[in-house]
Design a protein around this motif. Sequence first.
Motif, PDB file in Angstrom:
ATOM      1  N   LEU A  75      -5.453   8.484   0.058  1.00  0.00           N
ATOM      2  CA  LEU A  75      -4.192   9.158   0.410  1.00  0.00           C
ATOM      3  C   LEU A  75      -3.557   9.769  -0.841  1.00  0.00           C
ATOM      4  N   PRO A  76      -2.590  10.697  -0.665  1.00  0.00           N
ATOM      5  CA  PRO A  76      -1.921  11.265  -1.843  1.00  0.00           C
ATOM      6  C   PRO A  76      -1.252  10.158  -2.662  1.00  0.00           C
ATOM      7  N   LYS A  77      -1.447  10.180  -3.967  1.00  0.00           N
ATOM      8  CA  LYS A  77      -0.975   9.079  -4.818  1.00  0.00           C
ATOM      9  C   LYS A  77       0.506   9.208  -5.190  1.00  0.00           C
ATOM     10  N   ALA A  84       0.845  -1.205   0.000  1.00  0.00           N
ATOM     11  CA  ALA A  84       0.000   0.000   0.000  1.00  0.00           C
ATOM     12  C   ALA A  84       0.876   1.249   0.000  1.00  0.00           C
ATOM     13  N   LYS A  85       1.921   1.225   0.817  1.00  0.00           N
ATOM     14  CA  LYS A  85       2.792   2.408   0.942  1.00  0.00           C
ATOM     15  C   LYS A  85       3.435   2.782  -0.390  1.00  0.00           C
ATOM     16  N   THR A  86       3.743   1.780  -1.226  1.00  0.00           N
ATOM     17  CA  THR A  86       4.392   2.063  -2.512  1.00  0.00           C
ATOM     18  C   THR A  86       3.465   2.869  -3.440  1.00  0.00           C
ATOM     19  N   LEU A  87       2.154   2.833  -3.165  1.00  0.00           N
ATOM     20  CA  LEU A  87       1.184   3.518  -4.035  1.00  0.00           C
ATOM     21  C   LEU A  87       0.958   4.970  -3.636  1.00  0.00           C
ATOM     22  N   THR A  88       1.549   5.351  -2.495  1.00  0.00           N
ATOM     23  CA  THR A  88       1.272   6.684  -1.944  1.00  0.00           C
ATOM     24  C   THR A  88       2.510   7.575  -1.937  1.00  0.00           C
ATOM     25  N   GLN A  89       2.235   8.872  -1.905  1.00  0.00           N
ATOM     26  CA  GLN A  89       3.311   9.855  -1.816  1.00  0.00           C
ATOM     27  C   GLN A  89       3.738  10.035  -0.369  1.00  0.00           C
ATOM     28  N   SER A  90       2.747   9.966   0.537  1.00  0.00           N
ATOM     29  CA  SER A  90       3.054  10.066   1.968  1.00  0.00           C
ATOM     30  C   SER A  90       2.098   9.145   2.716  1.00  0.00           C
ATOM     31  N   LEU A 141     -12.515   6.322   3.311  1.00  0.00           N
ATOM     32  CA  LEU A 141     -12.070   7.324   4.280  1.00  0.00           C
ATOM     33  C   LEU A 141     -10.906   8.128   3.736  1.00  0.00           C
ATOM     34  N   ARG A 142     -11.076   9.447   3.663  1.00  0.00           N
ATOM     35  CA  ARG A 142      -9.972  10.335   3.287  1.00  0.00           C
ATOM     36  C   ARG A 142      -9.153  10.597   4.545  1.00  0.00           C
ATOM     37  N   VAL A 143      -7.854  10.329   4.443  1.00  0.00           N
ATOM     38  CA  VAL A 143      -6.957  10.568   5.573  1.00  0.00           C
ATOM     39  C   VAL A 143      -6.118  11.799   5.229  1.00  0.00           C
ATOM     40  N   HIS A 144      -6.340  12.882   5.968  1.00  0.00           N
ATOM     41  CA  HIS A 144      -5.611  14.121   5.676  1.00  0.00           C
ATOM     42  C   HIS A 144      -4.227  14.079   6.305  1.00  0.00           C
ATOM     43  N   GLU A 145      -3.308  14.783   5.686  1.00  0.00           N
ATOM     44  CA  GLU A 145      -1.927  14.780   6.180  1.00  0.00           C
ATOM     45  C   GLU A 145      -1.811  15.491   7.515  1.00  0.00           C
ATOM     46  N   GLY A 146      -0.680  15.286   8.183  1.00  0.00           N
ATOM     47  CA  GLY A 146      -0.451  15.938   9.470  1.00  0.00           C
ATOM     48  C   GLY A 146       0.040  14.925  10.480  1.00  0.00           C
ATOM     49  N   LEU A 168      -7.275  12.302 -10.199  1.00  0.00           N
ATOM     50  CA  LEU A 168      -7.158  12.939  -8.876  1.00  0.00           C
ATOM     51  C   LEU A 168      -5.723  12.818  -8.369  1.00  0.00           C
ATOM     52  N   GLU A 169      -5.392  13.639  -7.387  1.00  0.00           N
ATOM     53  CA  GLU A 169      -4.064  13.579  -6.764  1.00  0.00           C
ATOM     54  C   GLU A 169      -4.019  12.521  -5.669  1.00  0.00           C
ATOM     55  N   THR A 170      -5.173  11.881  -5.431  1.00  0.00           N
ATOM     56  CA  THR A 170      -5.258  10.876  -4.369  1.00  0.00           C
ATOM     57  C   THR A 170      -5.551   9.502  -4.964  1.00  0.00           C
ATOM     58  N   VAL A 171      -5.305   8.473  -4.145  1.00  0.00           N
ATOM     59  CA  VAL A 171      -5.585   7.095  -4.570  1.00  0.00           C
ATOM     60  C   VAL A 171      -6.324   6.379  -3.436  1.00  0.00           C
ATOM     61  N   GLY A 172      -7.314   5.560  -3.788  1.00  0.00           N
ATOM     62  CA  GLY A 172      -8.070   4.763  -2.805  1.00  0.00           C
ATOM     63  C   GLY A 172      -7.442   3.369  -2.726  1.00  0.00           C
ATOM     64  N   ILE A 173      -7.090   2.942  -1.505  1.00  0.00           N
ATOM     65  CA  ILE A 173      -6.396   1.657  -1.325  1.00  0.00           C
ATOM     66  C   ILE A 173      -7.064   0.843  -0.222  1.00  0.00           C
ATOM     67  N   ARG A 174      -7.121  -0.473  -0.454  1.00  0.00           N
ATOM     68  CA  ARG A 174      -7.653  -1.318   0.617  1.00  0.00           C
ATOM     69  C   ARG A 174      -7.029  -2.697   0.556  1.00  0.00           C
ATOM     70  N   MET A 175      -6.877  -3.336   1.716  1.00  0.00           N
ATOM     71  CA  MET A 175      -6.449  -4.731   1.764  1.00  0.00           C
ATOM     72  C   MET A 175      -7.668  -5.589   2.087  1.00  0.00           C
ATOM     73  N   PRO A 176      -8.162  -6.354   1.106  1.00  0.00           N
ATOM     74  CA  PRO A 176      -9.359  -7.164   1.367  1.00  0.00           C
ATOM     75  C   PRO A 176      -9.015  -8.341   2.272  1.00  0.00           C
ATOM     76  N   ARG A 177     -10.019  -8.929   2.918  1.00  0.00           N
ATOM     77  CA  ARG A 177      -9.682 -10.043   3.792  1.00  0.00           C
ATOM     78  C   ARG A 177     -10.141 -11.397   3.257  1.00  0.00           C
ATOM     79  N   HIS A 178     -10.723 -11.415   2.052  1.00  0.00           N
ATOM     80  CA  HIS A 178     -11.094 -12.719   1.475  1.00  0.00           C
ATOM     81  C   HIS A 178      -9.812 -13.438   1.039  1.00  0.00           C
ATOM     82  N   PRO A 179      -9.628 -14.693   1.474  1.00  0.00           N
ATOM     83  CA  PRO A 179      -8.378 -15.401   1.147  1.00  0.00           C
ATOM     84  C   PRO A 179      -8.121 -15.515  -0.358  1.00  0.00           C
ATOM     85  N   SER A 180      -9.167 -15.683  -1.173  1.00  0.00           N
ATOM     86  CA  SER A 180      -8.966 -15.799  -2.636  1.00  0.00           C
ATOM     87  C   SER A 180      -8.453 -14.493  -3.226  1.00  0.00           C
ATOM     88  N   ALA A 181      -8.935 -13.364  -2.697  1.00  0.00           N
ATOM     89  CA  ALA A 181      -8.466 -12.057  -3.194  1.00  0.00           C
ATOM     90  C   ALA A 181      -6.999 -11.875  -2.822  1.00  0.00           C
TER      91      ALA A 181
END
Length: 315
Positions: A71-73, A44-50, A153-158, A85-98
Amino acid sequence: MPTETVYGLAARIDVPQGIEAIFRIKERPFFDPLIIHVSSVQQAKTLTQSWPVAADVLAEAFWPGPLTLVLPKAKFVNPLITSGLETVGIRMPRHPSALKLINDEGVPLAAPSANKFGRTSPTTADHVRAEFGNLVPVIDGGPCEVGIESTVLRVHEGSGNPELTILRPGNIQTKDIEKAFQDRGMTVQWLEPSSAKESPGHLKHHYMPSVPVVYVKSRGLSKSDLEEKITQKLHELPDEVEGVKMVRPSGALRNMLVLKLSEDPSIAARELYSKLRELAGKSPDLILFYDEDRYREEVWTALLDRLTKAASVTV
Ligand code: AMP
Ligand code: MG
């Protein structure tokens, strides 16, 4: 691919033709960004700027699970995925097949729900086959456990107390998020979306089955008054709203079926899209959904959001 929320139409983020195919097959407008699915926080971190501290707290508390962090992309992420957009939506699914599919591919997968744009999301492999036939292969992972889309959820910097914005309600609620931060001695500050642009893909109508749904909020109407109100509202309904084709009854309003939700909000969410498809499969003229006072509690927010949008009209 199956996920715990709904089935997703997945493509590797490093294959632009695959990403384009998602938009083409779904008939999804390019302004509606895709969520990228990862199998680790590191990925996930590799997809974000911060990656703010708040993102660590959230990932630790809710991943793998139905929470998408915006988060910022990172520069390399294809703008087709993020709708520019300058942001990217990221999630880690919990289904084992995914998780296995993402691991096997060795790259994150962009995946929106596996349905035509604006229509009911699929929660079984059969739903996907009904939608796309042989056009896409389906990994059958059984019925989805959560049943509605992730909380976005948008997570703002800070670096201080986290500033967050709910862009789409889901199974994970504000009180769950507040608790995760409280446990670490932090207090959440909730912000409203600053502009419609921050929250694209949030259309008035979405998730619609093939038969029109009527959300009944008026109480104590006689059957004839209710029918009159519905007829009037349907008459005023445009053919299209924000690019989404409206679903209308084919004839007179003779056969109306009622959508009943389980008393248990988790079960209600799990069953929602299946029930909508099942009722629509009986080809009534309308599906009615009656509002109730208990739906004002936060646990029902996400379900009511989906039903409000699945409804062609509200009376
Ligand atoms: P779907 O995968 O079909 O449930 O749709 C994904 C939804 O996630 C979009 O419609 C947006 O509402 C939201 N989303 C994805 N990426 C972003 C982003 N970068 N900023 C805001 N919302 C996003
Ligand atoms: Mg969708």
